[in-house]
Design a protein around this motif. Structure first.
Motif, PDB file in Angstrom:
ATOM      1  N   GLU A 171      76.168  36.185  45.602  1.00 20.39           N
ATOM      2  CA  GLU A 171      76.095  37.634  45.436  1.00 20.39           C
ATOM      3  C   GLU A 171      74.670  38.145  45.621  1.00 20.39           C
ATOM      4  N   CYS A 172      73.684  37.362  45.155  1.00 20.39           N
ATOM      5  CA  CYS A 172      72.303  37.784  45.342  1.00 20.39           C
ATOM      6  C   CYS A 172      71.815  37.184  46.647  1.00 20.39           C
TER       7      CYS A 172
ATOM      8  N   PHE B 140      85.585  39.304  51.134  1.00 20.96           N
ATOM      9  CA  PHE B 140      85.649  38.956  52.545  1.00 20.96           C
ATOM     10  C   PHE B 140      84.943  40.024  53.386  1.00 20.96           C
ATOM     11  N   LEU B 141      85.238  41.275  53.059  1.00 17.03           N
ATOM     12  CA  LEU B 141      84.625  42.405  53.773  1.00 17.03           C
ATOM     13  C   LEU B 141      83.102  42.330  53.678  1.00 17.03           C
ATOM     14  N   ARG B 142      82.625  42.075  52.469  1.00 17.34           N
ATOM     15  CA  ARG B 142      81.174  42.068  52.257  1.00 17.34           C
ATOM     16  C   ARG B 142      80.510  40.916  52.999  1.00 17.34           C
TER      17      ARG B 142
ATOM     18  N   ILE C 260      77.188  42.968  54.112  1.00 15.43           N
ATOM     19  CA  ILE C 260      76.800  44.172  53.377  1.00 15.43           C
ATOM     20  C   ILE C 260      75.913  43.743  52.209  1.00 15.43           C
ATOM     21  N   ARG C 261      74.752  44.351  52.124  1.00 12.55           N
ATOM     22  CA  ARG C 261      73.908  44.028  50.981  1.00 12.55           C
ATOM     23  C   ARG C 261      73.077  45.229  50.556  1.00 12.55           C
TER      24      ARG C 261
ATOM     25  N   LEU D  55      79.600  45.179  40.803  1.00 18.24           N
ATOM     26  CA  LEU D  55      79.344  43.769  40.519  1.00 18.24           C
ATOM     27  C   LEU D  55      78.523  43.133  41.635  1.00 18.24           C
ATOM     28  N   ALA D  56      78.899  43.459  42.880  1.00 16.54           N
ATOM     29  CA  ALA D  56      78.302  42.775  44.014  1.00 16.54           C
ATOM     30  C   ALA D  56      76.927  43.341  44.353  1.00 16.54           C
TER      31      ALA D  56
END
Lengths: 312, 161
Positions: free
Chosen positions: A10-11, B153-155, B160-161, B47-48
């Protein structure tokens, strides 16, 4: 066991990890405080003073294309059922419609006669004349926008002259009234919504009552009617025209059950709406008859009432 | 746009999909089971990408939800901001939970969301019925794992960040 949520994943490592750990800008507490104050003031503005209508219209214009988009599946379904019909089925339907049309035409002949007679009698009485009503067909875009309310989203809005409080009917009776209007759409409150009530009268004896929504499908309740009142199961309820919102004489419902309990001050009366509240694709918006007054009688009482309402 | 951020459009699109799913017409018996798609999208992005999606996103998304449902303006906005706030405060912990346990947390967050909505409705109008709220909360929790995997999956796919 479900896979663990991988924190490294995530990070993003390319990004400075510190930035991910410590949030930037004003702290979350500050943001929440700010946003809560904003929300509460918006709610007060909307609820108490109705000042947020412009913002609502602007936002609803933004999401208007999506409202059409989400209607596409049901439109395609309707188109498909219409296209792939059997010849036999269509002929049957055509026959029924023809018969129905003949019957309606026969009724209409009498109507024209009665209308002329009515106009004539009204002119004799020197009272206001009723002029034909304007009606517009609106398509239902969404039902049940909010699961705790009974309302519909209609495809006609301010641009088409729809106004707040406008009555809504279908082929069988009163459906509800318009609650909010935006440039292209409007929201209507059904008569079964718990916050809705409309003045009615019993067709058989002219007794007046109020029909309140219960929030349940196909149930209206008639409160404050004494146990010994002359009400029977099967009585037809019509709009009484009091309150100046709904035009008089439209069917509202039929009394379906009466419970009289001597320990309660009033009878519990339930009516079933005549309009098919959850079967329609299209509804009719009515502009109640513009009453044009004969010179001697002065302005129409309904107009007077509405003007008085507007100028406190 | 801040340095290192990308894929904002996909975040926007996922919220839009949530809005569409929220307002698509359903037959009566399915209507009761409609989960809160927008809340799920908000929780996932909080969360992400907590440094990016936060209370502000929640508020704007809630405002659109208000207009789509024609409720009091600010009601869903407030509830969504509170959900975003709670998720952001707890995100370090929730991230490490297995998805099943996350669903439990999501149930709690949706309950908080409905609590605020019911509160506002109770003050301004009439309070909603409890069983409807319970069904919607349960459905949201049940649908959390698939939504979570789809959005992850999309991220990952679009970085995407």
């Amino acid at each position: 066991m479900a896979p663990l949520y991988n924190q490294d994943d995530e990070c993003n490592r390319e990004d400075p990890a510190v930035k991910q750990l410590f949030l930037q800008g004003p702290s979350v507490n500050t943001r929440l405080l700010l946003v809560s104050v904003l929300s509460v003031s918006l709610m007060v503005l909307d609820h108490r003073f109705h000042h947020a209508d412009n913002l609502r219209s602007a936002l609803s214009v933004l999401i208007y294309p999506f409202r059409y988009l989400m209607n596409v599946p049901s439109d395609v379904g309707g188109w498909a059922t219409d296209t792939f019909r059997t010849r036999r089925g269509m002929q049957d339907e055509l026959d029924t419609l023809r018969t129905q049309n003949e019957l309606l035409r026969a009724d209409l002949q009498r109507l024209t006669f009665l209308q002329t007679e009515n106009l004539h009698l009204r002119s004799l009485l020197d009272s206001s004349k009723r002029i034909g009503q304007k009606v517009l067909i609106a398509e239902i875009l969404t039902v049940d926008l909010d699961p705790y309310k009974r309302q519909l989203l209609l495809s006609k809005g301010e641009r088409d002259g729809v106004y707040v409080g406008q009555p809504l009917i279908d082929a069988r009776g009163i459906m509800g009234q318009v609650k909010t209007v935006t440039p292209f759409t409007s929201t209507a409150l059904l008569i079964t919504d718990p916050s809705h009530a409309l003045p009615v009268m019993i067709n058989r004896n002219g007794m007046r009552a109020i029909a309140e929504g219960t929030g349940q499908e196909n149930r209206l309740s008639l409160p404050h009617i004494p146990n010994n009142a002359d009400v029977q199961v099967g009585d037809l309820l019509l709009t009484s025209g009091l309150g100046c919102v709904f035009p008089a004489g439209y069917p509202v419902g039929e009394i379906s059950e009466i419970t009289t309990d001597p320990s309660l001050p009033f009878a519990q009366i339930i009516a079933k709406p005549s309009a098919r509240l959850n079967h329609n694709r299209e509804v009719l918006l009515v502009w109640p008859e513009q009453t044009h007054t004969a010179s001697a009688t002065g302005p129409n009482p309904c107009q007077q009432y509405q003007q008085a309402e507007q100028t406190p | 746009m801040k340095q290192g951020q990308q894929g904002g459009w996909y975040i926007f699109l996922s919220f839009l999909a949530g809005l569409l799913l929220t307002s698509i017409p359903l037959p009566g018996w399915l209507e009761v089971l409609r989960p809160e798609w927008m809340v799920m999208a908000l929780i996932y992005w909080c969360l992400a990408l907590p440094s990016r999606v936060s209370v502000g996103y929640g508020w704007i998304a809630g405002l659109f939800l208000d207009v789509a449902r024609d409720s009091l303006l600010g009601q869903h906005a407030l509830a969504m901001s509170v959900v975003a706030y709670l998720t952001i405060t707890l995100h370090q912990r929730i991230r490490n939970f297995p998805v099943g346990q996350q669903a439990g947390v999501v149930f709690g967050l949706v309950a908080a969301y409905f609590f605020i909505i019911a509160w506002v409705m109770g003050i301004s109008d009439h309070a909603p019925n409890f069983s409807g709220i319970l069904m919607a909360s349960i459905m949201t929790a049940v649908l959390w794992p698939p939504v979570f995997h789809a959005l992850r999956f999309l991220r990952r796919h679009f970085h995407i960040r």
